[in-house]
Design a protein around this motif. Sequence first.
Motif, PDB file in Angstrom:
ATOM      1  N   PHE A   1      11.774  11.688 -11.743  1.00 53.84           N
ATOM      2  CA  PHE A   1      11.682  10.790 -10.583  1.00 53.84           C
ATOM      3  C   PHE A   1      12.904   9.878 -10.501  1.00 53.84           C
ATOM      4  O   PHE A   1      13.473   9.673  -9.415  1.00 53.84           O
ATOM      5  N   LEU A   2      13.328   9.358 -11.636  1.00 51.15           N
ATOM      6  CA  LEU A   2      14.502   8.489 -11.660  1.00 51.15           C
ATOM      7  C   LEU A   2      15.765   9.261 -11.304  1.00 51.15           C
ATOM      8  O   LEU A   2      16.605   8.775 -10.538  1.00 51.15           O
ATOM      9  N   VAL A   3      15.902  10.467 -11.844  1.00 50.59           N
ATOM     10  CA  VAL A   3      17.069  11.298 -11.521  1.00 50.59           C
ATOM     11  C   VAL A   3      17.081  11.632 -10.036  1.00 50.59           C
ATOM     12  O   VAL A   3      18.138  11.670  -9.398  1.00 50.59           O
ATOM     13  N   MET A   4      15.908  11.853  -9.462  1.00 51.28           N
ATOM     14  CA  MET A   4      15.806  12.094  -8.023  1.00 51.28           C
ATOM     15  C   MET A   4      16.425  10.954  -7.234  1.00 51.28           C
ATOM     16  O   MET A   4      17.235  11.153  -6.317  1.00 51.28           O
ATOM     17  N   HIS A   5      16.055   9.706  -7.596  1.00 51.99           N
ATOM     18  CA  HIS A   5      16.568   8.555  -6.854  1.00 51.99           C
ATOM     19  C   HIS A   5      18.053   8.306  -7.136  1.00 51.99           C
ATOM     20  O   HIS A   5      18.796   7.902  -6.223  1.00 51.99           O
ATOM     21  N   LEU A   6      18.486   8.560  -8.345  1.00 51.82           N
ATOM     22  CA  LEU A   6      19.907   8.380  -8.651  1.00 51.82           C
ATOM     23  C   LEU A   6      20.762   9.335  -7.831  1.00 51.82           C
ATOM     24  O   LEU A   6      21.788   8.945  -7.257  1.00 51.82           O
TER      25      LEU A   6
ATOM     26  N   ALA B   1       0.821  -1.213   0.000  1.00 49.03           N
ATOM     27  CA  ALA B   1       0.000   0.000   0.000  1.00 49.03           C
ATOM     28  C   ALA B   1       0.855   1.262   0.000  1.00 49.03           C
ATOM     29  O   ALA B   1       0.587   2.208  -0.755  1.00 49.03           O
ATOM     30  N   VAL B   2       1.893   1.286   0.834  1.00 49.13           N
ATOM     31  CA  VAL B   2       2.702   2.510   0.923  1.00 49.13           C
ATOM     32  C   VAL B   2       3.527   2.719  -0.350  1.00 49.13           C
ATOM     33  O   VAL B   2       3.802   3.860  -0.741  1.00 49.13           O
ATOM     34  N   LYS B   3       3.902   1.641  -0.997  1.00 48.43           N
ATOM     35  CA  LYS B   3       4.644   1.783  -2.250  1.00 48.43           C
ATOM     36  C   LYS B   3       3.740   2.330  -3.355  1.00 48.43           C
ATOM     37  O   LYS B   3       4.155   3.167  -4.161  1.00 48.43           O
ATOM     38  N   LEU B   4       2.506   1.866  -3.386  1.00 49.54           N
ATOM     39  CA  LEU B   4       1.559   2.398  -4.348  1.00 49.54           C
ATOM     40  C   LEU B   4       1.271   3.867  -4.073  1.00 49.54           C
ATOM     41  O   LEU B   4       1.154   4.678  -4.999  1.00 49.54           O
ATOM     42  N   PHE B   5       1.164   4.213  -2.788  1.00 43.10           N
ATOM     43  CA  PHE B   5       0.926   5.614  -2.426  1.00 43.10           C
ATOM     44  C   PHE B   5       2.110   6.483  -2.832  1.00 43.10           C
ATOM     45  O   PHE B   5       1.926   7.599  -3.334  1.00 43.10           O
ATOM     46  N   ASN B   6       3.337   5.976  -2.625  1.00 43.13           N
ATOM     47  CA  ASN B   6       4.527   6.733  -3.015  1.00 43.13           C
ATOM     48  C   ASN B   6       4.547   6.972  -4.520  1.00 43.13           C
ATOM     49  O   ASN B   6       4.850   8.081  -4.981  1.00 43.13           O
ATOM     50  N   ILE B   7       4.216   5.948  -5.299  1.00 46.50           N
ATOM     51  CA  ILE B   7       4.156   6.104  -6.756  1.00 46.50           C
ATOM     52  C   ILE B   7       3.073   7.101  -7.140  1.00 46.50           C
ATOM     53  O   ILE B   7       3.258   7.929  -8.046  1.00 46.50           O
ATOM     54  N   PHE B   8       1.959   7.050  -6.400  1.00 44.37           N
ATOM     55  CA  PHE B   8       0.848   7.947  -6.711  1.00 44.37           C
ATOM     56  C   PHE B   8       1.233   9.413  -6.541  1.00 44.37           C
ATOM     57  O   PHE B   8       1.069  10.223  -7.462  1.00 44.37           O
ATOM     58  N   TYR B   9       1.759   9.766  -5.349  1.00 48.95           N
ATOM     59  CA  TYR B   9       1.997  11.196  -5.120  1.00 48.95           C
ATOM     60  C   TYR B   9       3.300  11.690  -5.744  1.00 48.95           C
ATOM     61  O   TYR B   9       3.426  12.878  -6.056  1.00 48.95           O
TER      62      TYR B   9
ATOM     63  N   VAL C   1       0.515  12.081  -9.487  1.00 50.25           N
ATOM     64  CA  VAL C   1       0.008  13.444  -9.228  1.00 50.25           C
ATOM     65  C   VAL C   1       0.736  14.483 -10.079  1.00 50.25           C
ATOM     66  O   VAL C   1       0.075  15.316 -10.727  1.00 50.25           O
ATOM     67  N   PRO C   2       2.071  14.492 -10.142  1.00 51.41           N
ATOM     68  CA  PRO C   2       2.739  15.455 -11.040  1.00 51.41           C
ATOM     69  C   PRO C   2       2.338  15.278 -12.503  1.00 51.41           C
ATOM     70  O   PRO C   2       2.210  16.265 -13.241  1.00 51.41           O
ATOM     71  N   MET C   3       2.136  14.038 -12.932  1.00 54.98           N
ATOM     72  CA  MET C   3       1.700  13.806 -14.318  1.00 54.98           C
ATOM     73  C   MET C   3       0.338  14.432 -14.573  1.00 54.98           C
ATOM     74  O   MET C   3       0.068  14.972 -15.661  1.00 54.98           O
ATOM     75  N   LEU C   4      -0.548  14.373 -13.564  1.00 50.12           N
ATOM     76  CA  LEU C   4      -1.894  14.913 -13.718  1.00 50.12           C
ATOM     77  C   LEU C   4      -1.925  16.437 -13.603  1.00 50.12           C
ATOM     78  O   LEU C   4      -2.711  17.108 -14.281  1.00 50.12           O
TER      79      LEU C   4
ATOM     80  N   VAL D   1       8.265  13.472 -16.406  1.00 46.79           N
ATOM     81  CA  VAL D   1       8.058  13.316 -14.958  1.00 46.79           C
ATOM     82  C   VAL D   1       8.752  12.044 -14.471  1.00 46.79           C
ATOM     83  O   VAL D   1       9.403  12.031 -13.415  1.00 46.79           O
ATOM     84  N   LEU D   2       8.623  10.978 -15.256  1.00 50.24           N
ATOM     85  CA  LEU D   2       9.266   9.714 -14.868  1.00 50.24           C
ATOM     86  C   LEU D   2      10.780   9.859 -14.855  1.00 50.24           C
ATOM     87  O   LEU D   2      11.447   9.370 -13.932  1.00 50.24           O
ATOM     88  N   TYR D   3      11.335  10.556 -15.857  1.00 48.00           N
ATOM     89  CA  TYR D   3      12.773  10.805 -15.882  1.00 48.00           C
ATOM     90  C   TYR D   3      13.218  11.570 -14.640  1.00 48.00           C
ATOM     91  O   TYR D   3      14.242  11.258 -14.025  1.00 48.00           O
TER      92      TYR D   3
END
Length: 372
Positions: free
Chosen positions: A242-247, A214-222, A226-229, A238-240
């Motif tokens: 997000f990936l750069v954020m984690h890298l 549930a928390v992983k789905l929520f993390n993906i959601f917000y 949400v930024p995509m919407l 937006v996905l790029y």
Amino acid sequence: MIKKMNNPTINKPVFKKAGNDDFLRTLQKEVNEQVLANKSLQQLIVFKSLSLIVLYFLFYSCILIFGNQTPLLFAFYVLTGFTMILVFLNGFHDAAHGAIFKKRKHNNWFTYILELFGSSNFIWKKRHLLLHHPYPNMQNWDIDIKQSDLVRLFPGSTWLNIHRYQHIYMWFLYFFYSLNWIFVRDFKDIFGTRDNYLKRVVTIPKYEAAKLVAVKLFNIFYMIIVPMLVLAQPWYMVLYAFLVMHLSASAFGVMALLSTHVNEDSVFPMSPADGKMDITWSMYQITVTQDFSTESKLANFLFGGFNHHVAHHLFPTVAHTYYPAITPIIRKYAKNYNLPYQAFSLYKALRSHYTLLKNNAQEENLFVTGEL
């Protein structure tokens, strides 16, 4: 319930009972009298940890407000990821040890910030408090050192052909540390059956597995949906971001994690067959733990006391804001008692980790695994 694994061939390590001459007794007395009496340092950890959470939400809000400009989209994603690591190192970690607030329940509440980041505070605390802290660097016990078969840190681990090149490829894989944690490691801890250290010491309730999803789905959601919407950005941009954020967040966080236990001079003991250790707990902790950049005020702020890691392992329930004052006392005792205290610059610690990777890339063990 997800049952814990029983392995009759591995006995739980028990450390030698400390005598009256154990250095920790007098060290604790001096620290209590000279350092812990300063209550302003306790107030500082409360202010610092709460302020960083506010900063995290501020940067996330900026993604939604300014993200239509692509450079700002990436900039605020990176700042959000950077602050995520700051919160983990400077707030969550202390709260997990009960070191921020006076009441236990308030520390427990704070640790739910990890769910916001897409992970499980229950799983992390069991890993860290029941396996890493009691038995740091101990093969078959320290789950924080044994991360993946892709890297051979324990010299007693199974050698694979791919390890010949680990001193090269691991520096690229470290950029994926947080993504691996969120999308792979947590699930291995709960559902994995092969070489699962965690299930030796804890029974994981089924609801924790459901909560984890549930928390992983929520993390993906917000963080992604949400930024995509909200933003007028292509979905892939937006996905790029997000990936750069984690890298970038992984690159920052890994610097602290690699610099405290895993270098060319580190010791990786095997527990005796009967589990009876011929060393006291305090001597063991100072033997297998290293400090880095302890004189740097910037490192003290960024790494939340991870750079004063010996102090943390000897005083795990003390807030990291006290550690810069505790470390000089530890150094004094190390000199007086001839203790194996080690401290390096951050650069030297990372370079030494490279050497460990290169040495352990060979099939033949080059490190002492059982002598302390």
